[in-house]
Every structure is written in structure tokens, then in C-alpha cells.
Design a protein around this motif. Structure first.
Motif, PDB file in Angstrom:
ATOM      1  N   ARG A 143      -0.134  -1.692 -14.645  1.00  0.00           N
ATOM      2  CA  ARG A 143      -1.147  -2.098 -13.668  1.00  0.00           C
ATOM      3  C   ARG A 143      -0.583  -2.020 -12.247  1.00  0.00           C
ATOM      4  O   ARG A 143      -1.276  -1.619 -11.311  1.00  0.00           O
ATOM      5  CB  ARG A 143      -1.611  -3.525 -13.964  1.00  0.00           C
ATOM      6  N   ARG A 147      -2.061   0.185  -9.156  1.00  0.00           N
ATOM      7  CA  ARG A 147      -2.549  -0.527  -7.992  1.00  0.00           C
ATOM      8  C   ARG A 147      -1.795  -0.157  -6.710  1.00  0.00           C
ATOM      9  O   ARG A 147      -2.340  -0.245  -5.614  1.00  0.00           O
ATOM     10  CB  ARG A 147      -2.454  -2.030  -8.241  1.00  0.00           C
ATOM     11  N   GLN A 148      -0.559   0.286  -6.856  1.00  0.00           N
ATOM     12  CA  GLN A 148       0.286   0.531  -5.683  1.00  0.00           C
ATOM     13  C   GLN A 148       0.340   2.021  -5.318  1.00  0.00           C
ATOM     14  O   GLN A 148       1.415   2.621  -5.211  1.00  0.00           O
ATOM     15  CB  GLN A 148       1.701   0.000  -5.935  1.00  0.00           C
ATOM     16  N   SER A 149      -0.803   2.621  -5.117  1.00  0.00           N
ATOM     17  CA  SER A 149      -0.853   4.054  -4.805  1.00  0.00           C
ATOM     18  C   SER A 149      -0.182   4.363  -3.461  1.00  0.00           C
ATOM     19  O   SER A 149       0.518   5.377  -3.321  1.00  0.00           O
ATOM     20  CB  SER A 149      -2.303   4.546  -4.795  1.00  0.00           C
TER      21      SER A 149
END
Length: 447
Positions: A143, A147-149
């Protein structure tokens, strides 16, 4: 009665005065900068206010807000650090205000819980527990990756970035880049490849990191990348479990990649810049402090410190100090570039102890600060050697996990293989290997 002539006494006074002046002149007479010192300084990009772009600015501004170019933040941090260094302390309030402004241009990409989770995994030296932590937190890590693109993109840019030909010198007032966040971004990326069982991409990633380590901007960055490399090799070996052989090989480190030439050049340049300013600064890096017999720094009384400072032009010779230090640094650089048998022999014979050419009363302060200013080069050089040996072990296991230990030890490079119940290892080249360092960087992989 004859009168005694006083002329000889005047001659004697003038003679003593002349000797005293000559002695003081001899004390303060410096020497030209040596070629060794000049070459070390030539390896580094010294401070230049006109620099507007530099690859390292992206690293300095790694934690910039997503709406701000990392180059911009990095350039501001670079200039702020040198501005603080070259000015006096009466504008300290302005510096604090500027630092607060810079901090508002940064972004906290991870929550405290996420940081704690990643730190716990990163700090796990036991290979088995490292995998267990990865698997136990698989859902959270997956996750986190999705979430940390923005952070992932920043990290990919960092890995693939081509550094400049010369590392950029930072002032002692400049905070290092957020290497903690970079290491966490590394773990997020590596865990994603691990869960995908993507051995090819991990091998490519390792080669990128090896190249990156060669062009590291400073010793801290080089060691951060070495740590990331060591973990990546461990993960790739784990994915090879269950296979008798694999077609994936990792290139071992070259002489240039194991060299500390660039890193020590930066260290020397930083010291050199400080020594250039030493007589104009009211405070220094312990130059006028007392060092006891145990190597502990003991602050002296202010009056004595001011007295010593007044004498510093007579007891501290800038170029002589630089030349002595450059001679030592060059000898250490040459040791880090030796092949394995010669490197081991050097450690056994201890032919790297620090010695000074000049041992008279000239440059007393210079010799003192030079003795305490060098980094613990052996520890850092050993990390590179242990990593290279770990890669050697990986290639052996990738070739055939049913290896012949006796045959492995018939190698021309002097590597001493041994096995435990669960691991194949290569003995450390250092007979006095630090135990904690070995736990973190040991040249062992699970069979």
C-alpha cells in the motif's frame, strides 16, 4: 683605570634580537602547497556562488514539496550553508529565520508510524528476521508503494541520475540531504520488486547502485548506497533459493569502485577550506582545546584559549598542515585501491599508521588538528571490501549451490571461503574486524 667599553654588550643585544626575529620568521614561514594537496583539491568543486544548477542540488532538495523543483530547494540550501559559514555570528537570528523558511519548502512524505516501520526493517541485520519483517508487513508495504508515487519517482530519479565529474563541496554549516528518507524510499522500492519476485529488475537495480556509488558526492552518500546495495544482494540471493543454479550474475567491484579517492578528496577539501579561515574565526573545531592522554577533548579556560589564539600565527602553518594531511590521505587512497592480497598484507603489517614529516616545534597546532581530523577510513574501506566479497559469494551460489569449498579456496585473489550451518562466507580481510560492522556488512549469504 681603563673604562670598560659597552660596545660588545650592544652587539650582543642586537645579536640576540636578530636571532629572535629570525626564529619568529622561521616559525611563521609556511611552505608552498604540494602537488598532492593541489591534486586532491582539483578533484572537488569548491564553493562557487555563480553555480545555478548541479546534480547534487536534486539530492539536497530530495524532500522538497511536490510543487517545488528539487533543484531550487537544493540551490537555496547550498547557498544558505556557505552564507552562514563565511559570515559572523551576529546575524544568527537571520540564519534561523532562513532555515525556518527552507523547512517550510520541505514535505513530510511519510507518517511517523510509516517511518518507524521502515526503520525497524532497515535496521534488522539478521537475514532471516529481515525477510520475516518484509513478509509480515507485506500489505502495508504494498500500500505504501502504491500511495507514494511522488516519492517513488524522486527515488528513481536519484538512482538513475548521472552525477557531475566533480563532487560538490558543502560547508560545515550545511545539513546533509535527507538520506534517511532516501533509504526508506529504497526499501519501499526493493520490497515491491521482492513481492513481485522480479529478479531481473533487482539485478539491474544493483548495477545502477554500483555505478551510483562510484560517483557518490561524499563519504556519507557512498556509505548509504553501500548499505542499500548490501540489502539488495541479500534479497536477490533469497529469491534464488530453491534453484541449484541461476543465470543472474552481479559484476564485482572494480579497483576504482572500491577506491575512496573521491570521498577523501571531499573530506580533505572541507578541512582545507576550514584551515583557510582558522585565524579569522573566533571559534573553531577544537583547535585551542586540550586533548588528554585518552584522546578526549577538554575545553580550556577562555583566557588561555585567547592566548593560544594570539600565538596561532606562529604555531599554525596552513600549507604545511595541508601538505602533511594530503600526504597521509594520498597514502590511504592508494591502500584502498590495492588488490585483495596486498590490501590484507597492509592491514596485517599496519603500514598505514599516521606519521608526520616535520616533528619540530614548527606547526605544533597544525600537527595536533591534523592528528584528530582524519575520518575512520578503514571502517569505510572495509564496508566496500565486504560488499565486494558478498557479491563474490552471491555469484558462487548463483552458479552452483552444491559448491566445493576446497576448490573455492584455490583462488588467486586470496579469498578465504568458509561455511556455517546455513551460510557461505568469505573471511574479512581485516584480522581485527569490528564485530558490529561485521554483523551489518558481513560477507555471508544463506545457502
Amino acid at each position: 683605570m681603563y673604562k670598560v667599553s659597552k660596545k660588545p654588550w650592544y652587539v650582543l643585544i642586537f645579536l640576540v634580537w636578530g636571532l629572535l626575529v629570525g626564529f619568529l620568521f622561521w616559525l611563521t614561514r609556511d611552505e608552498p602547497l604540494s602537488k598532492e594537496a593541489e591534486l586532491l583539491l582539483a578533484n572537488v568543486q569548491l564553493y562557487d556562488a555563480s553555480i545555478t544548477e548541479h546534480p547534487y542540488f536534486d539530492v539536497l532538495g530530495f524532500d522538497a514539496r511536490s510543487d517545488l523543483d528539487s533543484q531550487v530547494l537544493g540551490r537555496l540550501i547550498y547557498r544558505q550553508g556557505w552564507s552562514e559559514y563565511y559570515n559572523t555570528s551576529d546575524v544568527k537570528i537571520d540564519y534561523e529565520r532562513n532555515r525556518q523558511k527552507l523547512s517550510r519548502l520541505k514535505f513530510e512524505y511519510l507518517t511517523n508510524d510509516e517511518k518507524n516501520l521502515l526503520k525497524e526493517i532497515l535496521n534488522q541485520n539478521d537475514e532471516h528476521l529481515f525477510y520475516r519483517n518484509l513478509l509480515n508487513n507485506k500489505l502495508q508495504l504494498q500500500r505504501l508503494y502504491l500511495r507514494q508515487s511522488v516519492l517513488n519517482k524522486k527515488f528513481q530519479d536519484f538512482v538513475k541520475q548521472h552525477n557531475s565529474t566533480k563532487p560538490l563541496l558543502l560547508s560545515v554549516n550545511t545539513d546533509y540531504p535527507n538520506y534517511s528518507l532516501i533509504r526508506m524510499a529504497h526499501l519501499i522500492y526493493l520490497s515491491d520488486l521482492f513481492f513481485k519476485n522480479d529478479k531481473t529488475e533487482i539485478a539491474i537495480y544493483i548495477e545502477q547502485l554500483i555505478y551510483k556509488s562510484t560517483k557518490a558526492e561524499n563519504l556519507v552518500e557512498k556509505m548509504v548506497i553501500i548499505s542499500m546495495l548490501s540489502q539488495s544482494v541479500v534479497v536477490l540471493n533469497h529469491l534464488n533459493h530453491g534453484e541449484i543454479s541461476s543465470n543472474i550474475r552481479i559484476p564485482t567491484l572494480t579497483k576504482g569502485q572500491m577506491s575512496l579517492r573521491s570521498s577523501l578528496s571531499v573530506e580533505f577539501a572541507s578541512l582545507s577550506v576550514y584551515w583557510d579561515q582558522i585565524n579569522s574565526k573566533s571559534e573553531g573545531m577544537g583547535l585551542f582545546d586540550h586533548i588528554d592522554e585518552h584522546g578526549n577533548v577538554v575545553d580550556v579556560k577562555p583566557l588561555k584559549k585567547y592566548f593560544l589564539k594570539a600565538l596561532s600565527p606562529f604555531l599554525f602553518l596552513k600549507n604545511m598542515t595541508k601538505n602533511e594531511e594530503a600526504r597521509y590521505y594520498q597514502s590511504i587512497i592508494e591502500i584502498t585501491e590495492l588488490n585483495n592480497p596486498k590490501f590484507k598484507s597492509t592491514l596485517i603489517d599496519k603500514t598505514f599508521e599516521k606519521e608526520f614529516k616535520h616533528k619540530s616545534i614548527r606547526n605544533v597546532f597544525g600537527r595536533k588538528i591534523a592528528l584528530i581530523s582524519s575520518p575512520s577510513w578503514l571502517k569505510y574501506s572495509m564496508r566496500l571490501r565486504l560488499l565486494n566479497q558478498k557479491i563474490q559469494v552471491f555469484n558462487v551460489l548463483a552458479s552452483n549451490r552444491q559448491f566445493d569449498l576446497k576448490q573455492l579456496n584455490q583462488n588467486k585473489d586470496g579469498y578465504e571461503y568458509y561455511r556455517t550451518e546455513t551460510e557461505l562466507c568469505i573471511k574479512s580481510p581485516d584480522p581485527n574486524q569490528d564485530e558490529e560492522e561485521w554483523k551489518k556488512y558481513k560477507s555471508c549469504l544463506r545457502i
